[in-house]
Structure formats: C-alpha cells, structure tokens
Design an enzyme around this catalytic site. Structure first.
Site, mmCIF file in Angstrom:
data_model
loop_
_atom_site.group_PDB
_atom_site.id
_atom_site.type_symbol
_atom_site.label_atom_id
_atom_site.label_comp_id
_atom_site.label_asym_id
_atom_site.label_seq_id
_atom_site.Cartn_x
_atom_site.Cartn_y
_atom_site.Cartn_z
ATOM 1 N N TRP A 369 41.305 28.646 45.543
ATOM 2 C CA TRP A 369 42.677 28.803 46.026
ATOM 3 C C TRP A 369 42.733 29.613 47.312
ATOM 4 O O TRP A 369 43.771 29.656 47.969
ATOM 5 C CB TRP A 369 43.528 29.487 44.958
ATOM 6 C CG TRP A 369 43.235 30.953 44.776
ATOM 7 C CD1 TRP A 369 42.018 31.545 44.597
ATOM 8 C CD2 TRP A 369 44.192 32.017 44.758
ATOM 9 N NE1 TRP A 369 42.155 32.904 44.465
ATOM 10 C CE2 TRP A 369 43.470 33.222 44.553
ATOM 11 C CE3 TRP A 369 45.568 32.079 44.889
ATOM 12 C CZ2 TRP A 369 44.095 34.462 44.471
ATOM 13 C CZ3 TRP A 369 46.188 33.323 44.798
ATOM 14 C CH2 TRP A 369 45.464 34.493 44.597
ATOM 15 N N ASP A 370 41.608 30.241 47.664
ATOM 16 C CA ASP A 370 41.539 31.004 48.911
ATOM 17 C C ASP A 370 42.076 30.177 50.077
ATOM 18 O O ASP A 370 42.745 30.699 50.978
ATOM 19 C CB ASP A 370 40.095 31.378 49.232
ATOM 20 C CG ASP A 370 39.395 32.143 48.122
ATOM 21 O OD1 ASP A 370 39.739 31.931 46.952
ATOM 22 O OD2 ASP A 370 38.483 32.921 48.421
ATOM 23 N N GLU A 497 41.816 38.883 38.284
ATOM 24 C CA GLU A 497 40.767 38.424 37.380
ATOM 25 C C GLU A 497 40.251 39.523 36.452
ATOM 26 O O GLU A 497 39.304 39.294 35.697
ATOM 27 C CB GLU A 497 39.628 37.806 38.189
ATOM 28 C CG GLU A 497 40.081 36.531 38.892
ATOM 29 C CD GLU A 497 39.000 35.888 39.743
ATOM 30 O OE1 GLU A 497 37.910 36.493 39.871
ATOM 31 O OE2 GLU A 497 39.247 34.799 40.269
ATOM 32 N N GLN A 610 42.738 42.892 42.044
ATOM 33 C CA GLN A 610 43.311 42.474 43.319
ATOM 34 C C GLN A 610 44.827 42.343 43.196
ATOM 35 O O GLN A 610 45.392 42.502 42.115
ATOM 36 C CB GLN A 610 42.716 41.134 43.719
ATOM 37 C CG GLN A 610 43.032 40.012 42.742
ATOM 38 C CD GLN A 610 41.968 38.943 42.713
ATOM 39 O OE1 GLN A 610 41.004 39.049 41.980
ATOM 40 N NE2 GLN A 610 42.146 37.913 43.525
#
Length: 778
Positions: A369-370, A497, A610
């Site tokens: 998805w980056d 995550e 994150q």
C-alpha cells in the site's frame, strides 16, 4: 519513553552538495550502504552501486545486485500448520546476471583499489544528469600508476538499456593493458535470516541456462526461471580497441581486449547492456531485440545516451524540483529522494514500486500500500503520466483480486493483495498481511485523487469506476449492522502492525466509509452522464440495482470509535483497554520491537509501530476539527515507536497542521535523510521509497499545508524557522502551479495552463494566463 519524538542523531557521510552525492574513499565500513545509495535505475532495471572491477573487501561488506522490476520467481509457501485460503505461493524479485564487470589488468597485475595505493579517488552521483561517475589514480604493488575514469548510466528513455564506459590512462609506464568485460550468470538471491524484512526464503539458483551466445563482442545468456516460467535474455556488447576475444566458463562469459599501453595515452572501453524478458515480448523475439538495441546504442555512443539522460532529467526537475533556501543538507536529501523515486517507479502498466525500489532485495521486491498512500501523490502532482501507469497496474490485477475475494469467501467483489508482484497474495503472515483489508480503500483513495487532480473521465469510465465499485463490495461482505444499528467491521488489521486482528480499526472504518461514499457517487454519475458505460460495467460486475444504495447506507451508519472522556478517536474497540507498553524499561537496542518480542506480546499492549489514527487525520483532513487533530496527535505520539519508516513523515505533516512547529521539523528531518544518514540501520538492503515520498509530502502537505480532499485545492503555508524560504510545483487539471514561501509571504505562479482556482488560508484565489501571479503577505 519520552513523549518527544525519538530522533537518532544524524550520521552525516556526504558533503552537503545540493545536486550531487560524493564519496571520497572506498571504505569497507560503508560500502554495503553505499551500494544502495549509489544505485542507478530507470523503473525497470536497477543496478547496485558496486564498481566495475567488483569488490574484494571483507565478507558481509557487499551485496552486488541487478534487478528487474516485475521479473520474479515463484515458490510454494511451506506452513508447518496450514489453513484454508492462506497464501500458497510467494513471488520474489530476482538478482539477475551481473553485466557490470569490467576488470583491468596491467600486464599480470589486476587493478583493485583495496590493494596497492590509492592516490586519489572520487565517486559521484549527479542528480541532474543521472550519471554515476568515478575518477581515481592508483599505483599497483609493483609501482605501475594509472588514472581511471568511469561513467555509468541506466537509461530513462529505454527501460531495457544501460551503458558503462571506462577510460584507463597509464601514468608512469608502457606495457600491456587488458580490459575484461564479463557477463556473470552465477548469481543468487539473498537468503533471509532472522529479520523478516530482508531477503527471501529461496536457496540455490533460480535461473536455469538455456543457451549462451558470443560473437564479435556480443555476449548473451538465455535463462528461464524454474517455477514462474519466464525467459530472460541478458546481453552485452563491448566497444573497445583491438580485437575482442571471447571465452566462457560455466555461467560466466568474458570478452577481453588487449592493447599496448603507452604512457600518457588513454584507452577507452564502452559496454552496452540490455535485459529483455518474456513478460514483455515473445520468447522468440528476445535475442533479436537484444542485438538490435545494443547495435543501435553502440552507433549512438555513450555521449548521446548521456545527453538524452540529461534531457529527460531536465524535464523532470522542471516539473518536480523542490527548492529549500537555508539548509543544504536538507536540499541534498530531498533531491536524492526524488531522484530515487523516479528510478523506482514502474511506468509500463505492468509493474509498480516495491518497498525498496530496485536498489535491494528487502521485502523480496513486493509491492504494498506504500504506493497508493505515500508514493502515488508525489507522481500525481509531479509526473502524472507515471501516476496513471501505477493505476494501470492495479487495473491489470483486478481479476486476481476477484479470485482472492472468492478464496476469502466473498461471493462478489475484489480484494487486492497486501503484498504481491504479479497480483496474487504473497503475505505468509495473515494477521499483518491479508487482514489489512484497508488496501482496498487505499487504492480507491488514490483513484479518487487521480480523478480530482486530472479530470481524466476516459480512464474513470474505462477502468477506475469498475475498480472502485468492485472493491467497495467487500465492505458489505466483511462488515455488518450490530445491535446498536452501527455498521461495524470486525477482525481486521489497520496500518499499525503492532495491533492486529481487532474490531473497528478507526483508519479502516473511516477509509471504508469514504470508499463506499465514492463508489455510490461514481455509480450515480456514470448512470446519469455515461449510461452506456454504466450498463457495460454493471453487466461485467453483475451489479444489482440496490447495491449503490446499500453502499450509501453502510457509509452513513459506519461506526467510528470515539472516546468521549479523552476526546480522542480510538484506534479500535479494544486499544484503550490495553496496558501501555513499558517504554521506560525497554532498552534502546530492543527497537524495533518486532525483532525482540513475540507478536502476541506486542499485540496485547497499547503500542503503535506507525501512524494509524494520525494517518486518517491527514487523508480525511476535512472531516476533523483542529482540536480533535491535536488531541489525537498528543495521545498517539506518546505510544508510537516509529519502528516503521512510514511513520515519521505523517507525524510531521499533522504536527505542522496542529501548530507543533519544532516537532514537525524534527520528524521531517528524520524522513528527509533517512537513507542518506541510514537512521533505521537497514538502508544497505535497499532504500525506503515510502519515506522518500513522505519527504515531498512533508514539504507540500506539511509546511505548505496543501490539501485536496473534498475535491478542492487549498494551501495553508508556514515557514520553518531554520529556512529562508522554499518552493515546489504541482500539476493539477492541466496546469502547473508554483508555490513559493518566504518570510515576506507566499507567491503563487501559474507556470502553464489557462486558469486555476484554490484557496490560501481560506481566501479564494484565481490565477489565469492573463494574471499568472499572486502574492499573499505573511
């Protein structure tokens, strides 16, 4: 852990040249890292920055590699205990034959910078010209001195081509000079160790030899992958003085030229290299295409290739350059990042951008998805044709996404893979892979951005609308109405995550809501404005009449967790009930946590890897008030480790918006020089493409305050205290807008286009061809 961001001190390795990276000595301590930093690529070929003569340093100080974006091998994933619909096959980017080799022999002594005496040395990567250049003087153990100058280019205007040129000048002797060009097929991929981010599980060679050819300086290896069934032709053509003699040893082909070495007279050899695969052309065409391309390159010559490279980059920098007045180190970092993004992006509609670009084997060359959330905006606003090609890749993967949806027990719709190369799910750890259903909303979000920025209705009708609607169906398949009448989405993993398999992850639900609204609006627009296209798409999808209304209803009832007592958006239904991670007792060497604690230990704590809720604050900015953003930022900053390279740029942007100028700048600097200063300690395995794009986001969306959600363009610029000014450009609706911010105020200039409407701190502004500039005082 302190609530202040943990920013590692910079490890400055390069002089702050705004357009160049310079190395002043080959050093085993930094060589592995510099192989990544001095890598060249063109979105297809990637060549790590190892010298032409190779590297004789200590073991573990080099990972030579050449990679082709989208060219992969596959292998079964072996689970000790399997389960239904777990990913079955992994795909991994291959290290392909090394064609860089150009060894130099002075009589019977081989040139090796780590032997003898290195009298002078400089290697430079010129970001304006796209050329890797090296100049040195060396004295052999027997006392022979030579000057060596080499140039290397991986051509942007032809994805299959790279070229190397080396010039050797004897300084204090005459004798025999031999230059040996090699094509080495005995290469392997890096095997993964204990770090799941590095290498693959494959062992042994992945390419089997079909044939080899050598004739008149032309050498070629024809190989095939054992499992994925692709054919690769790696070919070289040597242009050197004298007679080129061919030889072969197993998978290594050599073309050697031997000439009299006359003191003071330079000897030049040029090597043209091509890679062609059956992913692009029929197998029967690969060798003829290789010969034709290399013959044409030799006729043009290295200088012509280098000139075309400079022209391509001049056009790129005209559109994309970000200028910082007041910080040369930062200027260097930003341009380095932008250059590597350009080197990393697939632009043929069949390839994408891997997490490490084409600079290393980290994450096995997989796409995440980056691309959509971090990298896509950079290309959308700087080089829109590449942005469209990245979306074409997702269109090409729609059928595989439909198949994956059926495997996951969804009778209709499409579910895109969390990590992949060719479209199939390759994530072997589903709690942090397949469970990240937000990938569907991320792709839909990028399509909406593209349509808003370009107005490309043709692409929307041909491809975009079908992707958006097919992926929207999944939310009704995974979600449901609970006893309170809320639409809930259970057992998913959001961007964080360190928190897996939860109910109602805020980011997922909020993005799903926006996705469902967008899908319903697209369906209504198509039915009204393009009824023939709507009928075709509805037929292809077997779309039922009531589905768009069901999407609207689910969006309206979406449960978005909020804690009234704290005044914050809850990351998920259970996050605030967990025990906070004991940051004060966690030693610095235990970060990142994933390398030192079992996932279950991390999952049961209140700790973030994150940005999660904080990312939603950015992407869906207009849906939140400033006070909400500030409270959310304060809370989640205190529990976030930033172990992910995707994190600091998002925190920087939101910190800038909520008025935390110092934090915004510190987080931004962590992003901007992450790879140049190797702050995460793993750049040797490849650059961090998402963080590189996050640097551009930090300038445009952070300090520039640029927002486009809601379909309108607005700016709220601020000037960091350490800068005198900054400037960037964006493409929008056929216009190119330049934004310049300085102490005196903000200047907007319409570089091309007829008219553009936007706002500055809430004030409406219109630029036209007749009045292309506007100044807003500070």
């Amino acid at each position: 852990m302190s609530e202040e961001p943990v920013i590692q001190p910079p490890k400055q390795r390069f002089a702050p040249d705004p357009w160049c990276l310079r190395e002043t000595a080959p050093d085993p301590a930094t060589h592995f890292l510099h192989e990544t930093l001095f890598a060249l690529g063109n979105g297809y070929i990637g060549v790590r920055g190892t010298a032409e003569e190779g590297w004789s340093g200590p073991a573990g100080t080099s990972r030579d590699g050449t990679y082709l974006n989208g060219f992969y091998e596959s292998e079964p994933i072996h689970y000790p205990e399997t389960a239904y619909a777990l990913a079955k096959t992994n795909q991994f980017m291959l290290n392909v034959p090394n064609a860089k080799g150009l060894a130099i022999w002075l009589d019977e002594e081989r040139f090796d910078p780590l032997q003898g005496t290195l009298d002078a040395y400089e290697r430079s990567l010129d970001l304006r010209r796209g050329v890797l250049e090296r100049s040195l003087r060396w004295t052999s153990p027997s006392g022979k001195s030579i000057a060596v100058h080499s140039r290397r280019v991986v051509c942007f205007d032809n994805k299959h081509l790279l070229a190397l040129e080396i010039t050797v000048t004897p300084l204090n002797f005459s004798g025999t000079l031999r230059i040996v060009a090699t094509l080495d097929g005995a290469v392997r991929n890096l095997e993964a160790g204990d770090d799941p981010r590095v290498g693959s599980a494959v062992s042994g060679a992945s390419l089997e030899l079909l044939s080899a050819e050598q004739e008149d300086g032309f050498s070629a290896l024809v190989q095939r992958t054992r499992n994925s069934g692709f054919t690769l032709v790696s070919a070289t053509l040597v242009d050197a003085p004298g007679t080129v003699r061919c030889s072969r040893a197993a998978l290594r082909l050599e073309d050697a030229c031997e000439v009299p070495a006359v003191q003071g007279q330079p000897v030049r050899a040029t090597k043209y290299v091509s890679y062609h695969t059956s992913r692009d052309y029929p197998e029967s065409e690969l060798l003829p295409r290789s010969r034709a391309l290399l013959d044409a390159a030799r006729r043009d010559g290295f200088d012509a290739l280098a000139a075309r490279q400079a022209d391509y980059l001049a056009d790129f920098w005209r559109q994309a350059d970000v200028e910082i007045d007041g910080d040369d180190l930062l200027q260097q970092g930003i341009r380095f990042n932008q250059y590597h993004l350009l080197q990393s992006a697939g632009r043929d509609g069949k390839t994408n951008i891997s997490a490490k670009g084409v600079t290393g084997e980290g994450y096995e060359g997989h796409y995440f998805w980056d691309t959509e959330i971090y990298i896509f905006p950079f290309f959308l606003y700087n080089k829109p044709e590449i942005a469209r090609a990245l979306l074409e890749y997702r269109w090409a993967g729609l059928e595989a996404a439909r198949r994956r949806a059926r495997q996951m027990s969804h009778p209709k719709g499409a579910l895109y893979p969390w990590r992949t190369i060719a479209g199939e799910e390759c994530s072997a750890y589903f709690p942090a892979g397949t469970a990240q259903y937000h990938i569907n909303a991320d792709i839909a979000y990028s399509i909406r951005q593209y349509l808003d920025a370009t107005g490309d209705d043709d692409w929307m009708r041909a491809h975009g609308a079908e992707i958006v609607m097919e992926t929207a169906r999944i939310w009704l398949g995974i979600g449901s109405i609970d006893r309170h009448g809320r639409f809930v989405i259970n057992e998913v993993t959001g961007p964080d995550e360190y928190t897996a398999l939860v109910n109602n992850n805020y980011y997922t639900n909020a993005m799903a809501q926006a996705h469902l609204e967008f899908a319903a609006a697209l369906a209504a627009r198509l039915a009204t404005e393009f009824p023939a296209d709507f009928s075709r798409i509805a037929s292809a999808m077997a779309l039922e009449a009531g589905e768009p209304e069901a999407w609207r209803s689910a969006a309206a009832k979406m449960h978005l967790p909020y804690d009234e007592a704290l005044g914050i958006h809850e990351q998920d239904d259970s996050f605030l009930s967990k025990k906070r991670w004991d940051f004060d007792s966690t030693p610095a060497e235990n970060y990142p946590l994933l390398l030192h604690y079992h996932p279950m230990v991390i999952y049961r704590h209140q700790v973030c890897k994150q940005a999660d809720v904080v990312l939603a604050l950015l992407l869906l900015s207009s849906r939140f008030g400033l006070d909400d953003k500030r409270r959310d930022f304060d809370y989640y900053e205190a529990v976030t480790t930033h172990d992910s390279s995707l994190s600091s740029c998002i925190f920087s942007i939101v910190a800038a918006e909520v008025g935390y100028a110092d934090k915004a700048y510190d987080y931004f600097m962590e992003t901007a020089r992450m790879d140049l200063d190797d702050t995460h300690g793993n750049t040797c395995h490849g650059v961090h493409t998402a963080a590189m794009a996050g640097t551009w986001l930090g300038v445009a969306q952070g300090f520039g305050g640029m927002r486009t959600d809601g379909g309108t363009l607005r700016f709220a610029p601020t000037l960091p205290a350490r800068w005198r000014g900054y400037r960037f450009r964006i493409h929008l609706r056929g216009c190119l807008l330049e934004v310049g911010v300085a102490a005196a105020g903000t200047r907007y200039r319409l570089v091309q286009g007829d008219a553009l409407h936007f706002s500055h701190h809430g004030k409406a502004i219109t630029l036209t061809a007749a009045q292309p500039e506007h100044m807003e005082a500070a």
